[in-house]
Write a protein that holds these residues in place. Structure first.
Motif, PDB file in Angstrom:
ATOM      1  N   GLN A 136      -5.036   0.451 -15.480  1.00 42.82           N
ATOM      2  CA  GLN A 136      -3.955   0.511 -16.533  1.00 42.82           C
ATOM      3  C   GLN A 136      -2.678   0.246 -15.886  1.00 42.82           C
ATOM      4  OE1 GLN A 136      -5.068   4.583 -17.574  1.00 42.82           O
ATOM      5  NE2 GLN A 136      -5.274   3.723 -19.813  1.00 42.82           N
ATOM      6  N   ARG A 137      -2.501   0.811 -14.839  1.00 41.38           N
ATOM      7  CA  ARG A 137      -0.852   0.646 -14.269  1.00 41.38           C
ATOM      8  C   ARG A 137      -0.791  -0.982 -13.837  1.00 41.38           C
ATOM      9  NH1 ARG A 137       4.418   1.360 -14.187  1.00 41.38           N
ATOM     10  NH2 ARG A 137       5.182   1.298 -12.066  1.00 41.38           N
ATOM     11  N   ILE A 138      -1.942  -1.483 -13.085  1.00 45.20           N
ATOM     12  CA  ILE A 138      -1.766  -2.970 -12.731  1.00 45.20           C
ATOM     13  C   ILE A 138      -1.407  -3.979 -13.603  1.00 45.20           C
ATOM     14  CG2 ILE A 138      -2.733  -4.608 -11.335  1.00 45.20           C
ATOM     15  CD1 ILE A 138      -4.028  -2.308  -9.445  1.00 45.20           C
ATOM     16  N   ASN A 157      -8.466  -4.450  -5.114  1.00 42.25           N
ATOM     17  CA  ASN A 157      -9.488  -3.821  -5.121  1.00 42.25           C
ATOM     18  C   ASN A 157      -8.878  -2.326  -4.936  1.00 42.25           C
ATOM     19  OD1 ASN A 157     -11.842  -2.354  -4.588  1.00 42.25           O
ATOM     20  ND2 ASN A 157     -12.057  -2.834  -2.399  1.00 42.25           N
ATOM     21  N   PRO A 158      -8.681  -1.488  -6.126  1.00 40.65           N
ATOM     22  CA  PRO A 158      -7.711  -0.438  -6.253  1.00 40.65           C
ATOM     23  C   PRO A 158      -8.867   0.747  -6.118  1.00 40.65           C
ATOM     24  CG  PRO A 158      -8.161  -1.207  -8.278  1.00 40.65           C
ATOM     25  CD  PRO A 158      -8.734  -2.263  -7.436  1.00 40.65           C
ATOM     26  N   PRO A 159      -8.573   1.964  -5.784  1.00 41.10           N
ATOM     27  CA  PRO A 159      -9.232   3.220  -6.088  1.00 41.10           C
ATOM     28  C   PRO A 159      -9.901   3.047  -7.411  1.00 41.10           C
ATOM     29  CG  PRO A 159      -7.017   3.819  -5.091  1.00 41.10           C
ATOM     30  CD  PRO A 159      -6.912   2.252  -5.706  1.00 41.10           C
ATOM     31  N   TYR A 160     -11.257   3.170  -7.672  1.00 36.55           N
ATOM     32  CA  TYR A 160     -11.900   3.091  -8.687  1.00 36.55           C
ATOM     33  C   TYR A 160     -13.149   4.174  -9.091  1.00 36.55           C
ATOM     34  CZ  TYR A 160     -15.037  -0.378  -6.879  1.00 36.55           C
ATOM     35  OH  TYR A 160     -15.719  -1.006  -6.038  1.00 36.55           O
ATOM     36  N   ASP A 192       0.903  -1.204   0.085  1.00 30.54           N
ATOM     37  CA  ASP A 192       0.041  -0.021   0.132  1.00 30.54           C
ATOM     38  C   ASP A 192       0.745   1.200   0.049  1.00 30.54           C
ATOM     39  OD1 ASP A 192      -3.224   0.392   0.740  1.00 30.54           O
ATOM     40  OD2 ASP A 192      -2.024   2.057   1.285  1.00 30.54           O
ATOM     41  N   ILE A 193       0.486   2.237  -0.348  1.00 35.93           N
ATOM     42  CA  ILE A 193       1.001   3.538  -0.653  1.00 35.93           C
ATOM     43  C   ILE A 193       1.230   4.279   0.838  1.00 35.93           C
ATOM     44  CG2 ILE A 193      -0.942   5.088  -1.039  1.00 35.93           C
ATOM     45  CD1 ILE A 193       0.984   6.675  -3.067  1.00 35.93           C
ATOM     46  N   ILE A 250       2.297   1.965  -6.251  1.00 36.79           N
ATOM     47  CA  ILE A 250       2.424   1.310  -7.441  1.00 36.79           C
ATOM     48  C   ILE A 250       1.995   2.160  -8.765  1.00 36.79           C
ATOM     49  CG2 ILE A 250       1.332  -0.740  -6.057  1.00 36.79           C
ATOM     50  CD1 ILE A 250      -1.110  -0.317  -7.662  1.00 36.79           C
ATOM     51  N   LEU A 251       1.852   3.322  -8.594  1.00 37.78           N
ATOM     52  CA  LEU A 251       1.565   4.123  -9.885  1.00 37.78           C
ATOM     53  C   LEU A 251       2.987   4.746 -10.564  1.00 37.78           C
ATOM     54  CD1 LEU A 251      -1.531   6.170  -9.228  1.00 37.78           C
ATOM     55  CD2 LEU A 251      -1.385   4.258 -10.713  1.00 37.78           C
TER      56      LEU A 251
END
Length: 226
Positions: free
Chosen positions: A168-170, A135-138, A93-94, A120-121
């Motif tokens: 996109q990044r993942i 379960n990323p921010p969406y 996690d960030i 991760i970005l």
């Protein structure tokens, strides 16, 4: 007694103003695990429990030894999977504040998970895994949300590029994170399924992709066999 009454009145006032009762309680039950939460982590939803249930069924059919949970927050997904599958699982996690809660939750639930801080970005991740789950921010920047969400960490909710930023990044970094025949498991925004599927097929043209619905009939989960 007066102190108790005053505290109760304060709590009721907070709830009336939209403050999540889960934060007042301090924990939630999540797929047979007790998960401590506070304002540093997103409140685990029923949909995410359903994600874990579905993920376990998919993964039990495969030769899975290692996995990683991206944007882990409270650690609830990684902890529940570790409890029910004989696998090694990492999680990142960030937010260091979120990771502190996640580590505490892992200890309280008696599971061994390697948690680490990572944006991760912008940062790469070392390691090889049989599957990744997220379960990323969406939530789209201009999308309506309930008043309770204003008390949750905003970085865990909102994503740029119409909610697609993290997917996109993942998908991009999954190319070097996943072992051959790996699996990607997402919780997704209800309107994002087809867009994410297109992104996935650009990277994995031969992938087997399934979009599944939540209890309310909304597209909510994606399973990508690369």
């Amino acid at each position: 007694k007066e102190n108790y009454q005053g505290a109760l009145e304060d709590a009721l006032k907070q709830v009336e103003e939209g403050y999540p009762i889960q934060y007042l309680i301090g924990y939630v039950d999540f797929y047979h695990c007790k998960i401590k939460i506070n304002e540093n982590v997103l409140i685990p939803r029923f949909e995410t429990e359903y994600l874990v249930e579905k993920a376990i069924k998919y993964l039990q059919k495969k030769e899975i030894k290692t996995g990683i949970d991206l944007c882990t927050g409270s650690g609830c997904i990684a902890i529940a999977l570790k409890k029910h599958l004989n696998i090694q699982i990492d999680a990142c996690d960030i937010s260091e504040d979120a990771l502190k809660i996640a580590r505490e939750n892992a200890k309280n639930n008696e599971v061994d998970i390697h948690f680490f801080k990572k944006d991760i970005l912008t940062e790469n991740i070392e390691g090889k895994y049989d599957f990744l789950i997220s379960n990323p921010p969406y939530v789209k920047i201009d999308e309506y949300t309930s008043k309770e969400t204003k008390f949750e960490p905003q970085i865990a909710l909102f994503a740029k590029n119409k909610g697609l930023e993290f997917y996109q990044r993942i998908l991009k970094i999954s190319k070097y994170l996943l072992n051959p025949n790996g699996m990607i498991i997402f919780e997704i925004g209800a309107t994002l399924g087809e867009d994410i599927k297109k992104l996935a097929l650009d990277i994995y043209p031969k992938a087997n992709i399934k979009i599944e619905k939540d209890f309310n009939g909304f597209d909510r989960f994606m399973f990508i066999e690369t």
